[in-house]
Design an enzyme around this catalytic site. Structure first.
Site, PDB file in Angstrom:
ATOM      1  CG  ASP A 158      -1.873  -1.207   1.192  1.00 16.47           C
ATOM      2  OD1 ASP A 158      -2.213  -1.672   0.093  1.00 16.47           O
ATOM      3  OD2 ASP A 158      -2.218  -1.695   2.280  1.00 16.47           O
ATOM      4  CE  LYS A 176       2.344  -2.572  -4.217  1.00 11.94           C
ATOM      5  NZ  LYS A 176       2.053  -2.161  -2.840  1.00 11.94           N
ATOM      6  N   GLY A 233      -4.554  -4.401  -3.774  1.00 10.78           N
ATOM      7  CA  GLY A 233      -5.529  -3.359  -4.114  1.00 10.78           C
ATOM      8  C   GLY A 233      -4.733  -2.138  -4.527  1.00 10.78           C
ATOM      9  CG  HIS A 234      -1.946  -2.246  -6.963  1.00 10.09           C
ATOM     10  ND1 HIS A 234      -1.024  -2.848  -7.774  1.00 10.09           N
ATOM     11  CD2 HIS A 234      -1.706  -2.729  -5.717  1.00 10.09           C
ATOM     12  CE1 HIS A 234      -0.258  -3.656  -7.054  1.00 10.09           C
ATOM     13  NE2 HIS A 234      -0.665  -3.612  -5.804  1.00 10.09           N
ATOM     14  CD  GLN A 250       0.670  -9.067  -2.296  1.00 13.11           C
ATOM     15  OE1 GLN A 250       1.349  -9.752  -3.037  1.00 13.11           O
ATOM     16  NE2 GLN A 250      -0.581  -8.760  -2.585  1.00 13.11           N
TER      17      GLN A 250
HETATM   18  P1  GDP Z   1      -0.767   0.246  -3.546  1.00 12.09           P
HETATM   19  O1  GDP Z   1      -1.352  -1.024  -3.036  1.00 12.09           O
HETATM   20  O2  GDP Z   1       0.702   0.342  -3.258  1.00 12.09           O
HETATM   21  O3  GDP Z   1      -1.079   0.515  -4.983  1.00 12.09           O
HETATM   22  O4  GDP Z   1      -1.439   1.414  -2.696  1.00 12.09           O
HETATM   23  P2  GDP Z   1      -3.022   1.563  -2.354  1.00 12.09           P
HETATM   24  O5  GDP Z   1      -3.725   1.972  -3.574  1.00 12.09           O
HETATM   25  O6  GDP Z   1      -3.493   0.354  -1.638  1.00 12.09           O
HETATM   26  O7  GDP Z   1      -2.974   2.712  -1.268  1.00 12.09           O
HETATM   27  C1  GDP Z   1      -2.443   3.969  -1.558  1.00 12.09           C
HETATM   28  C2  GDP Z   1      -3.522   5.022  -1.266  1.00 12.09           C
HETATM   29  O8  GDP Z   1      -2.915   6.294  -1.227  1.00 12.09           O
HETATM   30  C3  GDP Z   1      -4.579   5.112  -2.342  1.00 12.09           C
HETATM   31  O9  GDP Z   1      -5.782   5.513  -1.740  1.00 12.09           O
HETATM   32  C4  GDP Z   1      -4.063   6.206  -3.261  1.00 12.09           C
HETATM   33  O10 GDP Z   1      -5.078   6.877  -3.989  1.00 12.09           O
HETATM   34  C5  GDP Z   1      -3.440   7.128  -2.255  1.00 12.09           C
HETATM   35  N1  GDP Z   1      -2.276   7.896  -2.738  1.00 12.09           N
HETATM   36  C6  GDP Z   1      -1.279   7.520  -3.575  1.00 12.09           C
HETATM   37  N2  GDP Z   1      -0.355   8.491  -3.667  1.00 12.09           N
HETATM   38  C7  GDP Z   1      -0.779   9.506  -2.873  1.00 12.09           C
HETATM   39  C8  GDP Z   1      -0.225  10.778  -2.513  1.00 12.09           C
HETATM   40  O11 GDP Z   1       0.845  11.178  -2.930  1.00 12.09           O
HETATM   41  N3  GDP Z   1      -0.965  11.532  -1.633  1.00 12.09           N
HETATM   42  C9  GDP Z   1      -2.147  11.122  -1.121  1.00 12.09           C
HETATM   43  N4  GDP Z   1      -2.778  11.920  -0.272  1.00 12.09           N
HETATM   44  N5  GDP Z   1      -2.685   9.932  -1.442  1.00 12.09           N
HETATM   45  C10 GDP Z   1      -1.998   9.129  -2.286  1.00 12.09           C
HETATM   46  P1  IMO Z   2      -0.948  -4.277  -2.163  1.00  9.63           P
HETATM   47  O1  IMO Z   2      -0.440  -4.871  -3.467  1.00  9.63           O
HETATM   48  C1  IMO Z   2      -1.013  -4.618   2.161  1.00  9.63           C
HETATM   49  C2  IMO Z   2      -1.148  -8.648   3.854  1.00  9.63           C
HETATM   50  C3  IMO Z   2      -2.403  -9.061   4.604  1.00  9.63           C
HETATM   51  C4  IMO Z   2      -1.785  -9.975   5.637  1.00  9.63           C
HETATM   52  C5  IMO Z   2      -0.684 -10.680   4.861  1.00  9.63           C
HETATM   53  C6  IMO Z   2      -1.083 -12.053   4.323  1.00  9.63           C
HETATM   54  O2  IMO Z   2      -2.223  -3.560  -2.287  1.00  9.63           O
HETATM   55  O3  IMO Z   2       0.145  -3.501  -1.508  1.00  9.63           O
HETATM   56  P2  IMO Z   2      -2.623 -12.816   2.300  1.00  9.63           P
HETATM   57  O4  IMO Z   2      -4.072 -12.600   2.027  1.00  9.63           O
HETATM   58  O5  IMO Z   2      -1.717 -12.287   1.232  1.00  9.63           O
HETATM   59  O6  IMO Z   2      -2.306 -14.241   2.649  1.00  9.63           O
HETATM   60  O7  IMO Z   2      -2.325 -11.967   3.643  1.00  9.63           O
HETATM   61  O8  IMO Z   2      -0.364  -9.832   3.778  1.00  9.63           O
HETATM   62  N1  IMO Z   2      -1.376  -8.168   2.469  1.00  9.63           N
HETATM   63  C7  IMO Z   2      -1.282  -6.891   2.106  1.00  9.63           C
HETATM   64  N2  IMO Z   2      -1.066  -5.780   2.851  1.00  9.63           N
HETATM   65  N3  IMO Z   2      -1.131  -4.518   0.836  1.00  9.63           N
HETATM   66  C8  IMO Z   2      -1.317  -5.622   0.074  1.00  9.63           C
HETATM   67  O9  IMO Z   2      -1.277  -5.588  -1.272  1.00  9.63           O
HETATM   68  C9  IMO Z   2      -1.443  -6.869   0.713  1.00  9.63           C
HETATM   69  N4  IMO Z   2      -1.665  -8.137   0.280  1.00  9.63           N
HETATM   70  C10 IMO Z   2      -1.597  -8.912   1.363  1.00  9.63           C
HETATM   71  O10 IMO Z   2      -3.027  -7.963   5.174  1.00  9.63           O
HETATM   72  O11 IMO Z   2      -1.169  -9.213   6.650  1.00  9.63           O
HETATM   73 MG    MG Z   3      -2.911  -1.670  -1.828  1.00 11.77          MG
END
Ligand code: GDP
Ligand code: IMO
Ligand code: MG
Length: 419
Positions: free
Chosen positions: A13, A16, A40-41, A222
């Protein structure tokens, strides 16, 4: 032409999806190589949010092919739902999305086992996403897993019935849970497969062809600390999230790798259980969570927040051969008068999940908005100092800075595809 590997430096998170979306303007292909719909991207384009779980984050670009490599575990149901919602939003899928015939399939019994195991572990649970990821990789390694290609060779029905009967035995006798209806599941899965069969191919050949002549982004899911070997085991996911996972999960030739980009949040978060040395179990942590909207993009769970952990960052840089970093969510720290960076600690105690001697450096905050700033020189001087301090601590260039969730809210200091 260049090939960029993009990896989360901490526990996922890091942003990415946002960075892939920015870079994919110049990419011909975007490739996922591990994990599944536990990811979840999030992409925000002109205020419209798209969350991708299984499909690479280049899919919104017409110029970019999206490839699901052999190392990804696929839920047919989740894949079809994601395809449907993208199609409903007007996104083209056919001839743009390719899925490896070697991908292993997540069965409903894998999901049931994941949930049953977590329940049985009670207060020692991992906090998985409950998507069946772990049990599917277990069956892959034990050589009884089901691959997409099994549908074509017509062994799917017999192999999956046998495997689900085995799962049912464990579910019923060990976990005292309900059994899966094998016959119905097999029929339903064939129906789901028929919807995507035209997208299934030999992606290794495709990836090696594309990476020889065009710009490719390899999109990690991840983060490094969730790697099954190098992360905070057993509080990890079940795949190699690091550079090694890219190679095994796509068949990409490492000699063609031009740049490893580590995605680093301006603070650290973790969702799920397990050690977190720089965690802020206080008002500051709660505020960061609120300002950063730190809720899981897949499960909606609250993310735990803490200061940036530079010890982990250094480890990530080493494990992933990182050339440069993208620092995200700088704007979330805009209101803080003091900001800390965690620089060291003793060994994590996996029984108590505590860490001794956590050491920090403290810096002055900037207390000015950075949202949407597009140039490094326009950042408040204390924000520049924070960025330079991170660069100094980890001896690595911060090549991009994200100043908001939207595609346009970014500072690109280097042209990565030109490297
Ligand atoms: P990922 O799994 O690495 O793709 O990240 P996620 O999408 O799960 O979580 C990142 C969250 O931060 C999302 O809600 C994005 O929309 C938000 N986000 C990404 N870059 C920025 C930033 O520079 N500033 C803010 N405020 N939010 C951001
Ligand atoms: P993105 O790509 C954050 C965490 C789960 C748990 C552990 C194992 O969005 O960054 P699993 O279901 O994979 O067996 O769970 O890994 N986890 C993540 N945490 N971002 C993710 O993906 C994750 N995918 C799995 O919360 O701690
Ligand atoms: Mg994510």
């Amino acid at each position: 032409m260049s090939n960029i590997f993009l990896v989360g430096t901490h526990w996922g998170d890091e942003g990415k999806g946002k960075i892939v979306d920015v870079l994919s303007e110049c990419a011909d292909a975007c490739i996922r190589f591990q994990g599944g719909h536990n990811a979840g991207h999030t992409l925000v384009i002109n205020g419209v949010t798209t969350i991708l779980h299984l499909i690479p984050s280049g899919i919104l670009r017409d110029n970019c092919k999206s490839i699901i490599g052999n190392g990804v575990v696929v839920s047919l149901d989740a894949l079809n739902q994601e395809i449907m919602s993208l199609k409903n939003a007007g996104i083209k899928i056919d001839k743009k999305l390719f899925i490896s015939k070697n991908c292993h399939i997540i069965l409903p019994s894998h999901v049931a086992l994941d949930v049953a195991r977590e329940q049985a572990l009670a207060d020692r649970s991992i906090g998985t996403t409950g998507r069946g990821i772990g049990p599917t990789y277990e069956d892959k390694v034990s050589r009884r897993g089901i691959r997409l290609e099994d549908f074509e060779s017509n062994v799917f029905e017999s192999k999956s019935s046998e495997l689900m009967s085995y799962h049912n035995f464990i579910l019923e006798n060990y976990y005292q849970q309900n059994k899966i209806d094998v016959e119905k599941t097999v029929t339903d899965m064939r129906t789901e497969y028929e919807k995507i069969k035209h997208l299934v191919c030999d992606t290794t050949a495709l990836i090696n062809d594309l990476s020889s002549k065009s710009n490719c982004i390899f999109e990690g899911a991840q983060g490094t600390m969730l790697d099954v070997d190098h992360g905070t085991y057993p509080y990890v996911t079940s795949s190699n999230t690091t550079l090694a996972g890219l190679l095994s999960g796509s068949g990409f030739n490492v000699n063609k790798l031009d740049y490893s980009l580590g995605i680093l949040k301006a603070y650290t978060t973790r969702v799920g259980h397990g050690p977190f040395p720089s965690e802020l179990d206080n008002e500051i942590g709660k505020n960061i969570a609120k300002w950063g909207g730190e809720k899981g993009a897949t499960t909606g769970r609250d993310r735990r927040c803490g200061w940036l952990d530079s010890k982990i960052l250094k480890k990530s840089i080493q494990l992933n051969r990182i050339n440069g970093l993208a620092l995200t969510k700088l704007d979330v720290l805009d209101n803080l008068d003091k900001i800390k960076i965690c620089i060291d600690y003793g060994d994590i105690n996996y029984q108590t999940l505590t860490t001794p001697n956590v050491k920090y450096i403290e810096m002055d905050g900037w207390e000015k908005p950075t949202v949407g700033i597009n140039s490094f020189n326009d950042l408040p001087s204390n924000a520049q100092r924070y960025i330079e301090k991170i660069e100094e601590l980890c001896e690595t260039r911060i090549a991009m800075i994200s100043t908001g969730p939207d595609r346009r809210q970014v500072i690109c200091r280097d042209d990565l595809f030109a490297k």
